[in-house]
Design a protein around this motif. Structure first.
Motif, PDB file in Angstrom:
ATOM      1  N   GLY A   1       0.841  -1.194   0.000  1.00  0.00           N
ATOM      2  CA  GLY A   1       0.000   0.000   0.000  1.00  0.00           C
ATOM      3  C   GLY A   1       0.870   1.234   0.000  1.00  0.00           C
ATOM      4  O   GLY A   1       1.913   1.262  -0.657  1.00  0.00           O
TER       5      GLY A   1
ATOM      6  N   GLU B   1       2.833   2.420   2.234  1.00  0.00           N
ATOM      7  CA  GLU B   1       3.843   2.458   3.296  1.00  0.00           C
ATOM      8  C   GLU B   1       5.163   3.096   2.871  1.00  0.00           C
ATOM      9  O   GLU B   1       5.962   3.516   3.705  1.00  0.00           O
ATOM     10  CB  GLU B   1       4.097   1.045   3.850  1.00  0.00           C
ATOM     11  CG  GLU B   1       4.685   0.042   2.875  1.00  0.00           C
ATOM     12  CD  GLU B   1       3.631  -0.772   2.152  1.00  0.00           C
ATOM     13  OE1 GLU B   1       3.950  -1.896   1.741  1.00  0.00           O
ATOM     14  OE2 GLU B   1       2.502  -0.276   1.990  1.00  0.00           O
TER      15      GLU B   1
ATOM     16  N   ARG C   1      -4.918   9.637   6.179  1.00  0.00           N
ATOM     17  CA  ARG C   1      -4.819   8.173   6.259  1.00  0.00           C
ATOM     18  C   ARG C   1      -4.857   7.705   7.714  1.00  0.00           C
ATOM     19  O   ARG C   1      -5.495   6.687   8.027  1.00  0.00           O
ATOM     20  CB  ARG C   1      -3.519   7.699   5.630  1.00  0.00           C
ATOM     21  CG  ARG C   1      -3.450   7.785   4.129  1.00  0.00           C
ATOM     22  CD  ARG C   1      -2.198   7.108   3.595  1.00  0.00           C
ATOM     23  NE  ARG C   1      -2.017   7.403   2.183  1.00  0.00           N
ATOM     24  CZ  ARG C   1      -1.112   8.236   1.694  1.00  0.00           C
ATOM     25  NH1 ARG C   1      -0.282   8.868   2.515  1.00  0.00           N
ATOM     26  NH2 ARG C   1      -1.029   8.449   0.401  1.00  0.00           N
TER      27      ARG C   1
END
Length: 206
Positions: free
Chosen positions: A181, A183, A199
């Motif tokens: 994702g 990260e 987020r």
């Protein structure tokens, strides 16, 4: 913000770089920048909690763990490769692997878990390290788990001052690890900061 401590059983040291000018953020101390009520660097420090030795390279007003070895690249401001070189030489009893993290990656915990899992699943005897990529497959050098002996040789063979990270790692056999994702997203601008704030807390009013 959680931690990757002990994940996959890999023994590693960690070098966290807190230098950098933060120019696109108006010159702020990026490591100390508040994100969700915590200094930004906390995500990387938590992700590195399983390290045998933790080295923090650079200067910041953010609180740091008492066990951290504090040092500075020479000369100051000479770039992340020089910072990594300084961090490596500050470890007196090195582990087999060294984790390299920037101070500005809120998803560092997830990133480190992916790196450690990749190292546990791969043929680690045959590679020099594991590096997370962005969504387009480009290596994110400061989200990497490197074989210590290999990167020490690379540092010894180069003049690390003002050297690019890509140039430092040229010639190493590195496994690129795709993200699951966001990260890999770091914070370089206020737009990045706003995106990560959303987020982490999607219910927070804009």
């Amino acid at each position: 913000m959680d931690t990757a401590a002990g994940q996959a059983g890999t023994s590693f040291d960690a070098v966290v770089l807190v230098g950098g000018r933060g120019s696109r953020l108006g010159g702020v101390d990026k490591a100390a920048l508040d994100l969700g009520g915590h200094p930004l660097v906390d995500a990387s420090l938590n992700a590195a909690r399983g390290a045998r030795t933790l080295v923090v390279v650079g200067r910041t007003s953010a609180p740091l763990p008492s066990r951290a070895v504090l040092t500075q690249e020479e000369p100051a401001g000479s770039g992340p490769a020089a910072g990594f070189a300084r961090g490596l030489t500050s470890i007196t009893d090195p582990a087999s692997w060294t984790l390299l993290l920037g101070c500005d990656v809120p998803g560092a915990g997830d990133a480190v878990r992916r790196l450690l899992n990749a190292s546990a699943a791969g043929a680690v005897a045959d590679v020099d390290g594991f590096v997370l990529t962005d969504a387009d497959g480009r290596a994110q050098w400061m989200l990497g788990l490197y074989r210590t002996a290999s990167v020490r040789v690379a540092v010894d063979a180069s003049a690390a001052t003002n050297l690019s990270m890509r140039a430092l790692f040229t010639g190493l056999d590195l496994v690129l690890v795709r993200p699951a994702g966001p990260e890999w997203h770091d914070i370089d601008t206020w737009a990045d900061h706003a995106a990560w704030t959303e987020r982490l807390d999607p219910q927070r009013p804009a």
